[in-house]
Write a protein that holds these residues in place. Sequence first.
Motif, PDB file in Angstrom:
ATOM      1  N   LEU A 222      -4.402   0.864 -12.428  1.00  0.00           N
ATOM      2  CA  LEU A 222      -4.896   1.008 -11.064  1.00  0.00           C
ATOM      3  C   LEU A 222      -6.262   1.681 -11.056  1.00  0.00           C
TER       4      LEU A 222
ATOM      5  N   THR B 120      -8.988   5.906  -7.525  1.00  0.00           N
ATOM      6  CA  THR B 120      -8.623   6.423  -6.206  1.00  0.00           C
ATOM      7  C   THR B 120      -7.160   6.136  -5.886  1.00  0.00           C
ATOM      8  N   ARG B 121      -6.743   4.902  -6.120  1.00  0.00           N
ATOM      9  CA  ARG B 121      -5.354   4.516  -5.869  1.00  0.00           C
ATOM     10  C   ARG B 121      -4.405   5.259  -6.813  1.00  0.00           C
TER      11      ARG B 121
ATOM     12  N   ALA C 216      -3.920   8.874  -5.681  1.00  0.00           N
ATOM     13  CA  ALA C 216      -3.111   8.966  -4.463  1.00  0.00           C
ATOM     14  C   ALA C 216      -1.628   8.824  -4.777  1.00  0.00           C
ATOM     15  N   LEU C 217      -1.284   7.845  -5.620  1.00  0.00           N
ATOM     16  CA  LEU C 217       0.122   7.651  -5.974  1.00  0.00           C
ATOM     17  C   LEU C 217       0.642   8.789  -6.846  1.00  0.00           C
TER      18      LEU C 217
ATOM     19  N   ASP D  12       4.179   1.245  -7.708  1.00  0.00           N
ATOM     20  CA  ASP D  12       3.046   0.432  -8.167  1.00  0.00           C
ATOM     21  C   ASP D  12       2.386   1.043  -9.400  1.00  0.00           C
TER      22      ASP D  12
ATOM     23  N   LYS E  45       0.822  -1.219   0.000  1.00  0.00           N
ATOM     24  CA  LYS E  45       0.000   0.000   0.000  1.00  0.00           C
ATOM     25  C   LYS E  45       0.855   1.267   0.000  1.00  0.00           C
TER      26      LYS E  45
END
Length: 391
Positions: A370, A373-374, A377-378, A364, A359
């Motif tokens: 992805l 949302t993910r 964030a990244l 990633d 996480k």
Amino acid sequence: MWKTGNYGLKPGTLQFQRKKRKDLRGMQKYSSVAPKAWFKRLHDFLISTGFSASKTDVSLFYYSSGTSKVFLLVYVDDIIMMGDDSALVDSLLLRLSTVFKIRDLGTPSFFLGIETLPVDGGLVLSQRRYMSDLLVRASMTDCKPLATPESVTQAVTPADEEFDNPTQYMRLAGALQYLTITRPDLSYAVNRLCQFMHTPTVEHWGLLKRVLRYVKGTLDYGLRIAPSPSTDIHAFSDSDWAGCPTDRKSTSGYAVFIGSNLISWVSRKQRTVVRSSTEAEYKGLADVSAEVTWVVSLLQELGLHSGRPATLWCDNLGTTYMCANPVFHARTKHVEIDYHFVRDKIASRDFQVNFVSTKDQLADIFTKPLPSTRFAALRSKLNVVSLQPCA
């Protein structure tokens, strides 16, 4: 205060003016010889002035006087000069102007298609003009924007129906590669598109248009650079395992930071098929080790290295054990010898490899599609930010 300037050099002073030539062979000879002679002339003058040529990056020169430093970066006939002593910078420019015709463009605001936009506490590198031009070339200025450049449900596979305009696909995919200079969030999607340059299909064209729709929605995004309290190097490395449905090769990605600033990143398919996820991660770690070695070499040459070992973060426990424990020989006999140089770096205390949970794995974003949302964030953690204030 650092003084930074963008200066245009005029190759005409060396009698390298470009002329129309009817003889194709003469033109080819001219185009290959002139740039080399031009760079050699500039190189020799800078060395005679007291600059040192970087052995790590041939386009970089640096000048030291006491505690003051000046750096000069060359791209064809454009240069950026920066230093912490305004008087020293001005004196070096004066000496440069005695031999070359130069034009002082002031603080860099637009260089090689990249804008430098000041923000609170730093600046943002943006290619919004370039992105707008891409959308015009693709006739997608009024397209509907998307939140991510890749779908998590649609795999990229060879299809039977070839795209009727492969040249357009190649040009746009190639243009998107230049965009990844300031947009690391596009690296994975663009890398996958470029794998089908030779025979693009209708499906691949649809995937390229999806990337452009994401670009449409992020025209105001760029890479933020700001002063950092630390100059330590740390890097994140990640790999999928057999992620390509066509040849079952894995994709590796990494992100290298100096302090809080992202300075280098990559998303690329591995050259060979691997037998386990640990081997895929180990090969990815070897790639980032090579990049960090180059960064350390450059900083040491410029006298800017902190002296502390770089930290590499990996989310595979087997890989972290393999890096430090030669007892795993039986499990790695099939791994190419050149990947084992990671162990030497750890043994010499140049690097340290630590485990990071999935996480918190920033790389990633370089290895797989992805959810939105993910992905967002990244993207934020990679310092890709919007110039527009949040509502």
